[in-house]
Design a protein around this motif. Sequence first.
Motif, mmCIF file in Angstrom:
data_model
loop_
_atom_site.group_PDB
_atom_site.id
_atom_site.type_symbol
_atom_site.label_atom_id
_atom_site.label_comp_id
_atom_site.label_asym_id
_atom_site.label_seq_id
_atom_site.Cartn_x
_atom_site.Cartn_y
_atom_site.Cartn_z
ATOM 1 N N LYS A 1 59.646 15.739 2.468
ATOM 2 C CA LYS A 1 60.573 16.248 3.488
ATOM 3 C C LYS A 1 60.719 15.214 4.606
ATOM 4 O O LYS A 1 59.731 14.617 5.062
ATOM 5 N N THR A 2 61.966 15.004 5.047
ATOM 6 C CA THR A 2 62.220 14.193 6.234
ATOM 7 C C THR A 2 62.006 15.063 7.464
ATOM 8 O O THR A 2 62.585 16.147 7.571
ATOM 9 N N LEU A 3 61.182 14.572 8.381
ATOM 10 C CA LEU A 3 60.820 15.358 9.558
ATOM 11 C C LEU A 3 61.934 15.322 10.601
ATOM 12 O O LEU A 3 62.502 14.260 10.884
ATOM 13 N N SER A 4 62.223 16.468 11.175
ATOM 14 C CA SER A 4 63.129 16.536 12.320
ATOM 15 C C SER A 4 62.350 16.194 13.579
ATOM 16 O O SER A 4 61.118 16.265 13.609
ATOM 17 N N ASN A 5 63.055 15.805 14.646
ATOM 18 C CA ASN A 5 62.371 15.502 15.904
ATOM 19 C C ASN A 5 63.127 16.122 17.061
ATOM 20 O O ASN A 5 64.340 16.346 16.992
ATOM 21 N N ASP A 6 62.378 16.383 18.126
ATOM 22 C CA ASP A 6 62.968 17.023 19.304
ATOM 23 C C ASP A 6 63.323 16.025 20.396
ATOM 24 O O ASP A 6 63.672 16.423 21.513
ATOM 25 N N GLY A 7 63.250 14.717 20.081
ATOM 26 C CA GLY A 7 63.567 13.697 21.074
ATOM 27 C C GLY A 7 62.464 13.446 22.074
ATOM 28 O O GLY A 7 62.592 12.590 22.943
ATOM 29 N N LYS A 8 61.356 14.193 21.963
ATOM 30 C CA LYS A 8 60.229 14.035 22.881
ATOM 31 C C LYS A 8 58.962 13.574 22.161
ATOM 32 O O LYS A 8 57.858 13.701 22.684
ATOM 33 N N GLY A 9 59.136 13.069 20.945
ATOM 34 C CA GLY A 9 57.996 12.537 20.200
ATOM 35 C C GLY A 9 57.439 13.486 19.158
ATOM 36 O O GLY A 9 56.574 13.093 18.376
ATOM 37 N N ARG A 10 57.890 14.735 19.128
ATOM 38 C CA ARG A 10 57.353 15.707 18.174
ATOM 39 C C ARG A 10 58.224 15.749 16.925
ATOM 40 O O ARG A 10 59.434 15.921 16.993
ATOM 41 N N TYR A 11 57.580 15.589 15.776
ATOM 42 C CA TYR A 11 58.253 15.642 14.480
ATOM 43 C C TYR A 11 57.743 16.872 13.725
ATOM 44 O O TYR A 11 56.539 17.144 13.716
ATOM 45 N N PHE A 12 58.655 17.579 13.062
ATOM 46 C CA PHE A 12 58.251 18.841 12.448
ATOM 47 C C PHE A 12 59.132 19.143 11.242
ATOM 48 O O PHE A 12 60.258 18.635 11.107
ATOM 49 N N SER A 13 58.610 20.003 10.366
ATOM 50 C CA SER A 13 59.362 20.477 9.213
ATOM 51 C C SER A 13 58.650 21.699 8.657
ATOM 52 O O SER A 13 57.466 21.935 8.943
ATOM 53 N N SER A 14 59.363 22.483 7.862
ATOM 54 C CA SER A 14 58.778 23.647 7.200
ATOM 55 C C SER A 14 59.187 23.618 5.734
ATOM 56 O O SER A 14 60.284 23.150 5.402
ATOM 57 N N PHE A 15 58.322 24.119 4.872
ATOM 58 C CA PHE A 15 58.637 24.171 3.443
ATOM 59 C C PHE A 15 57.715 25.186 2.779
ATOM 60 O O PHE A 15 56.755 25.687 3.384
ATOM 61 N N LYS A 16 58.000 25.479 1.529
ATOM 62 C CA LYS A 16 57.233 26.450 0.761
ATOM 63 C C LYS A 16 56.196 25.713 -0.088
ATOM 64 O O LYS A 16 56.499 24.682 -0.707
ATOM 65 N N VAL A 17 54.977 26.228 -0.109
ATOM 66 C CA VAL A 17 53.925 25.646 -0.937
ATOM 67 C C VAL A 17 54.340 25.778 -2.403
ATOM 68 O O VAL A 17 54.788 26.848 -2.837
#
Length: 435
Positions: A350-366
């Motif tokens: 998964k390509t991580l999204s970012n909030d422009g403040k240094g935090r990268y995040f994503s969600s997915f199913k195991v």
Amino acid sequence: MSKLIVVLSLVALLPFLCSSFSPENPLDRRILVLLDDFAIKSSHSLFFKSLQSRGFDLDFKLADDPKIALQRYGQYLYDGLILFSPTIERFGGSIDSATILDFVDSGHDLIITADSNASDIIRNIATECGVDFDEDPAAMVIDHTGYAVSDVEGDHTLIAAENFIKSDVILGSKNIEAPVLFQGIGHSLNPANSLVLKVLEASPSAYSANPKSKLTGPPSLTGSSISLVSIVQARNNARILISGSLSLFSNRFFRSGVQKAGSPTKHDKSGNEQFLTELSKWVFHERGHLKAVNVQHHKVGEADEPAIYRINDDLEYSVEIYEWSGTSWEPYVADDVQVQFYMMSPYVLKTLSNDGKGRYFSSFKVPDVYGVFQFKVEYQKLGYTSLSLSKQIPVRPFRHNEYERFIPAAYPYYGAAFSMMVGFFIFTAVHLYNK
């Protein structure tokens, strides 16, 4: 009373001691400079002053000083090393080529300079770093079309080079307008080493040869295959600068005007100072230095990190990435940071999204596979320190009481079973009570 004064003095100094040894500061502050001659300290003073003005502590030593050492009691005394000693045949003290390579293997930075009189030990160190200088000890880079115009007609070994690497993180966002003056020996890159890059390469018309003798055969190095200045970023993020010219760093080249042959533009000042200032910022981690912190993962809707996941769970993964700006940590913003959910091979990428403040995040199913997985982030980008993050987590199957009792896909089979029972009941009733 005297003991109380000592204690109070130590308490007063505590904030300064803490800030001096803060692990949050990535700059390599203590640098050993090994010279062929102390005259180089004054002839190249502009480059040294540039480093000192940015907070580096330079320790100047002669390369053959019998007292020099890189480490004591297993601890390195310096964070960086500059070799302005191209003709040294043997280093003094406990330093040799193996010691210098171990210094780099320990994550420290290195600048190597050579010239047409480069010694075997300098050549060997450069070879271990992935570059090969011309084997002819008298060879220099010659360019009959890209030379620097001067009042005295020379042998065209003074080159006005402007083929820079296209990277803002390595050479800064401001373009280098004036060509760089170069006079020295060329080198080629080892094709088996993917970590070494050309920062300044020769023009297609250049070649490497002895300017004082006629060519008896084709030159060993020609055209754009000649690198004038190269860099290496090792897998441990140690950085190395390799230059085929010591004069490149000199005050004379810093202050000289430059006009490239065939160009009507004459620059009052060469690009050497800007080029080496920006490049030294990269070498000593003032730019392009990343860190990752606060790695988290948890189920969607929860905040705590579980000890184990179940197949088909919905989870969230996040990490914070910052870049050192030279004075502070700033949020790093990019759109190419990826996370892998990995077991032998990536099941999820998964390509991580970012909030422009240094935090990268994503969600997915195991995935519907149980075993021991890893969250992996392998981030490698030109000019930046590489990030390698991994976190292990087991994944279990459903327990016996967690399966669905009525699966929609099995409804035809349920219907067949119940219809069989109803039919058997009707058949029995008819058979028993029908005369």
